[in-house]
Scaffold this motif. Structure first.
Motif: not given
Length: 145
Positions: A41-66
């Motif tokens: 689901s898209q939610g799984c990716t958005s939570f992971a993306l939020a953690l990585l972006v918050r940690n690294f302070n840059e765009a992270i190219p995670l993709q999802t099948t949504a």
């Protein structure tokens, strides 16, 4: 003599910090020319993306099948194929690393078989891009697995 001290504070566990799909996605991000694709689901990716972006302070190219509810019930092979071909066309990665999530793992989908079928049917379109699967259920083990 030992003294028993009772806890007054509840244990707090951040599920993202123990997420297998996040760990696999992070590993794929360390490979030159690779893009991680979270299959779920898209939610799984958005939570992971939020953690990585918050940690690294840059765009992270995670993709999802949504995958939505219907796709989870009937299976996600079509969504997976669409996502792989879309990534190949837009980004042209050398490696697409598919990380399964709990919704796909709980349903016990044959993602490896689905990917093999996609690679066989779409061999010409996928020239120059390797597609690999990391079975990473959210509901067991931890990020380092």
């Amino acid at each position: 003599m030992a003294r028993v001290v009772s806890q007054t504070k509840s244990a707090a566990v951040n599920p993202l910090k123990s997420s297998q799909p996040l760990g696999a996605a992070f590993a794929f991000l360390g490979i030159d020319g690779a893009i991680p694709l979270l299959h779920g689901s898209q939610g799984c990716t958005s939570f992971a993306l939020a953690l990585l972006v918050r940690n690294f302070n840059e765009a992270i190219p995670l993709q999802t099948t949504a995958m939505n509810e219907a796709a989870i019930i009937v299976g996600g092979a079509d969504r997976l194929e669409e996502a792989i071909l879309s990534l190949k066309a837009r980004i042209r990665p050398r490696l697409i690393g598919i990380c399964t999530t709990a919704s796909v793992e709980a349903r016990d989908e044959d993602v490896v078989g689905d990917v093999e079928n996609i690679k066989r049917r779409r061999a010409i379109e996928l020239i120059g891009t390797e597609v690999v699967v990391a079975n990473t259920p959210d509901f067991e083990s931890a990020i380092e697995e």
